[in-house]
Motif scaffolding. Structure first.
Motif, PDB file in Angstrom:
ATOM      1  N   ASP A   1      67.434 -43.016  13.270  1.00 57.67           N
ATOM      2  CA  ASP A   1      68.888 -42.842  13.321  1.00 57.67           C
ATOM      3  C   ASP A   1      69.384 -42.080  12.091  1.00 57.67           C
ATOM      4  O   ASP A   1      70.187 -41.157  12.206  1.00 57.67           O
ATOM      5  CB  ASP A   1      69.567 -44.213  13.415  1.00 57.67           C
ATOM      6  N   VAL A   2      68.882 -42.434  10.924  1.00 55.27           N
ATOM      7  CA  VAL A   2      69.283 -41.750   9.697  1.00 55.27           C
ATOM      8  C   VAL A   2      68.840 -40.289   9.737  1.00 55.27           C
ATOM      9  O   VAL A   2      69.612 -39.386   9.392  1.00 55.27           O
ATOM     10  CB  VAL A   2      68.711 -42.467   8.452  1.00 55.27           C
ATOM     11  N   ALA A   3      67.622 -40.029  10.179  1.00 58.75           N
ATOM     12  CA  ALA A   3      67.114 -38.656  10.246  1.00 58.75           C
ATOM     13  C   ALA A   3      67.970 -37.798  11.169  1.00 58.75           C
ATOM     14  O   ALA A   3      68.288 -36.644  10.852  1.00 58.75           O
ATOM     15  CB  ALA A   3      65.660 -38.656  10.720  1.00 58.75           C
ATOM     16  N   GLU A   4      68.368 -38.353  12.296  1.00 54.66           N
ATOM     17  CA  GLU A   4      69.204 -37.584  13.223  1.00 54.66           C
ATOM     18  C   GLU A   4      70.587 -37.331  12.626  1.00 54.66           C
ATOM     19  O   GLU A   4      71.133 -36.239  12.757  1.00 54.66           O
ATOM     20  CB  GLU A   4      69.331 -38.295  14.567  1.00 54.66           C
ATOM     21  N   ARG A   5      71.137 -38.323  11.953  1.00 59.41           N
ATOM     22  CA  ARG A   5      72.460 -38.135  11.325  1.00 59.41           C
ATOM     23  C   ARG A   5      72.406 -37.060  10.243  1.00 59.41           C
ATOM     24  O   ARG A   5      73.306 -36.245  10.122  1.00 59.41           O
ATOM     25  CB  ARG A   5      72.960 -39.442  10.728  1.00 59.41           C
ATOM     26  N   VAL A   6      71.343 -37.080   9.440  1.00 56.96           N
ATOM     27  CA  VAL A   6      71.192 -36.075   8.390  1.00 56.96           C
ATOM     28  C   VAL A   6      71.042 -34.686   9.011  1.00 56.96           C
ATOM     29  O   VAL A   6      71.668 -33.722   8.565  1.00 56.96           O
ATOM     30  CB  VAL A   6      69.994 -36.409   7.475  1.00 56.96           C
ATOM     31  N   ALA A   7      70.232 -34.575  10.046  1.00 57.38           N
ATOM     32  CA  ALA A   7      70.058 -33.284  10.722  1.00 57.38           C
ATOM     33  C   ALA A   7      71.369 -32.813  11.335  1.00 57.38           C
ATOM     34  O   ALA A   7      71.712 -31.628  11.267  1.00 57.38           O
ATOM     35  CB  ALA A   7      68.974 -33.390  11.790  1.00 57.38           C
ATOM     36  N   GLN A   8      72.124 -33.735  11.918  1.00 61.14           N
ATOM     37  CA  GLN A   8      73.427 -33.388  12.494  1.00 61.14           C
ATOM     38  C   GLN A   8      74.384 -32.920  11.403  1.00 61.14           C
ATOM     39  O   GLN A   8      75.084 -31.932  11.565  1.00 61.14           O
ATOM     40  CB  GLN A   8      74.015 -34.586  13.237  1.00 61.14           C
ATOM     41  N   HIS A   9      74.391 -33.623  10.295  1.00 61.28           N
ATOM     42  CA  HIS A   9      75.260 -33.241   9.181  1.00 61.28           C
ATOM     43  C   HIS A   9      74.869 -31.867   8.646  1.00 61.28           C
ATOM     44  O   HIS A   9      75.724 -31.039   8.349  1.00 61.28           O
ATOM     45  CB  HIS A   9      75.193 -34.275   8.058  1.00 61.28           C
ATOM     46  N   GLY A  10      73.563 -31.628   8.532  1.00 58.95           N
ATOM     47  CA  GLY A  10      73.086 -30.321   8.078  1.00 58.95           C
ATOM     48  C   GLY A  10      73.525 -29.208   9.008  1.00 58.95           C
ATOM     49  O   GLY A  10      73.918 -28.132   8.572  1.00 58.95           O
ATOM     50  N   ARG A  11      73.486 -29.469  10.309  1.00 61.04           N
ATOM     51  CA  ARG A  11      73.916 -28.464  11.286  1.00 61.04           C
ATOM     52  C   ARG A  11      75.407 -28.223  11.153  1.00 61.04           C
ATOM     53  O   ARG A  11      75.871 -27.089  11.177  1.00 61.04           O
ATOM     54  CB  ARG A  11      73.561 -28.904  12.707  1.00 61.04           C
ATOM     55  N   THR A  12      76.193 -29.274  10.976  1.00 60.86           N
ATOM     56  CA  THR A  12      77.641 -29.141  10.815  1.00 60.86           C
ATOM     57  C   THR A  12      77.972 -28.397   9.530  1.00 60.86           C
ATOM     58  O   THR A  12      78.803 -27.507   9.517  1.00 60.86           O
ATOM     59  CB  THR A  12      78.308 -30.539  10.801  1.00 60.86           C
ATOM     60  N   THR A  13      77.294 -28.749   8.447  1.00 62.75           N
ATOM     61  CA  THR A  13      77.525 -28.095   7.164  1.00 62.75           C
ATOM     62  C   THR A  13      77.133 -26.628   7.223  1.00 62.75           C
ATOM     63  O   THR A  13      77.827 -25.776   6.687  1.00 62.75           O
ATOM     64  CB  THR A  13      76.736 -28.815   6.048  1.00 62.75           C
ATOM     65  N   ALA A  14      76.052 -26.318   7.907  1.00 61.47           N
ATOM     66  CA  ALA A  14      75.584 -24.936   7.998  1.00 61.47           C
ATOM     67  C   ALA A  14      76.569 -24.059   8.756  1.00 61.47           C
ATOM     68  O   ALA A  14      76.631 -22.858   8.538  1.00 61.47           O
ATOM     69  CB  ALA A  14      74.210 -24.885   8.659  1.00 61.47           C
ATOM     70  N   THR A  15      77.349 -24.629   9.641  1.00 60.27           N
ATOM     71  CA  THR A  15      78.302 -23.842  10.420  1.00 60.27           C
ATOM     72  C   THR A  15      79.703 -23.851   9.829  1.00 60.27           C
ATOM     73  O   THR A  15      80.589 -23.183  10.320  1.00 60.27           O
ATOM     74  CB  THR A  15      78.377 -24.354  11.876  1.00 60.27           C
ATOM     75  N   THR A  16      79.903 -24.610   8.726  1.00 56.45           N
ATOM     76  CA  THR A  16      81.206 -24.647   8.066  1.00 56.45           C
ATOM     77  C   THR A  16      81.296 -23.474   7.104  1.00 56.45           C
ATOM     78  O   THR A  16      80.402 -23.284   6.279  1.00 56.45           O
ATOM     79  CB  THR A  16      81.381 -25.965   7.288  1.00 56.45           C
ATOM     80  N   PRO A  17      82.357 -22.675   7.188  1.00 58.84           N
ATOM     81  CA  PRO A  17      82.467 -21.525   6.284  1.00 58.84           C
ATOM     82  C   PRO A  17      82.556 -21.980   4.831  1.00 58.84           C
ATOM     83  O   PRO A  17      83.164 -22.999   4.527  1.00 58.84           O
ATOM     84  CB  PRO A  17      83.762 -20.839   6.726  1.00 58.84           C
ATOM     85  N   THR A  18      81.920 -21.219   3.954  1.00 61.11           N
ATOM     86  CA  THR A  18      82.008 -21.517   2.535  1.00 61.11           C
ATOM     87  C   THR A  18      83.230 -20.832   1.951  1.00 61.11           C
ATOM     88  O   THR A  18      83.813 -19.947   2.567  1.00 61.11           O
ATOM     89  CB  THR A  18      80.738 -21.043   1.797  1.00 61.11           C
ATOM     90  N   SER A  19      83.606 -21.237   0.763  1.00 63.43           N
ATOM     91  CA  SER A  19      84.809 -20.663   0.156  1.00 63.43           C
ATOM     92  C   SER A  19      84.566 -19.230  -0.296  1.00 63.43           C
ATOM     93  O   SER A  19      83.437 -18.831  -0.596  1.00 63.43           O
ATOM     94  CB  SER A  19      85.240 -21.511  -1.044  1.00 63.43           C
ATOM     95  N   THR A  20      85.617 -18.481  -0.360  1.00 65.27           N
ATOM     96  CA  THR A  20      85.554 -17.122  -0.901  1.00 65.27           C
ATOM     97  C   THR A  20      85.655 -17.229  -2.408  1.00 65.27           C
ATOM     98  O   THR A  20      86.072 -18.260  -2.948  1.00 65.27           O
ATOM     99  CB  THR A  20      86.718 -16.266  -0.352  1.00 65.27           C
ATOM    100  N   PRO A  21      85.304 -16.167  -3.154  1.00 63.81           N
ATOM    101  CA  PRO A  21      85.402 -16.236  -4.622  1.00 63.81           C
ATOM    102  C   PRO A  21      86.803 -16.606  -5.100  1.00 63.81           C
ATOM    103  O   PRO A  21      86.956 -17.357  -6.047  1.00 63.81           O
ATOM    104  CB  PRO A  21      85.002 -14.821  -5.069  1.00 63.81           C
TER     105      PRO A  21
END
Length: 111
Positions: free
Chosen positions: A75-95
């Protein structure tokens, strides 16, 4: 004891499918495996993959305990992978956004 002098073994095989990349789940779970555990990817239904873990223990109580621990880790591994996928698709800030955040000493961008 069995006829060949070995103790009887208890075995459980757990097969799961995930909404995230199954290889990430395997990579996250495998380090927690004991010598009595084997985790791998298997192809199912042609293209989809599933995580398969086989656990062998000498006692039913030991098997039960190990399966319980594994399910929590899964369960923890899936949550971490899900969070990683969500974070990877979230735009990062501009300078410019980063500069304004550092001016107030509250840089919350962890990327």
């Amino acid at each position: 004891m069995t006829g060949d002098g070995k103790r009887a073994s208890r075995r459980a095989t757990i097969r799961t499918r995930h909404d995230v990349d199954s290889s990430i789940v395997v990579a996250a779970i495998a380090p927690d495996n004991t010598d009595e555990m084997d985790t791998r990817l298997e192809r199912a239904d042609g293209a989809s993959e599933r995580v398969v873990t086989t656990i062998e223990r000498e006692t039913t109580g030991g098997l039960h305990s190990t399966v319980d621990d594994y399910v929590v880790n899964l369960d923890v591994a899936e949550r971490v992978a899900q969070h990683g996928r969500t974070t990877a698709t979230t735009p990062t800030s501009t300078p410019d956004e980063h500069e304004s955040a550092t001016e107030t000493d509250t840089d919350t961008n962890t990327q």
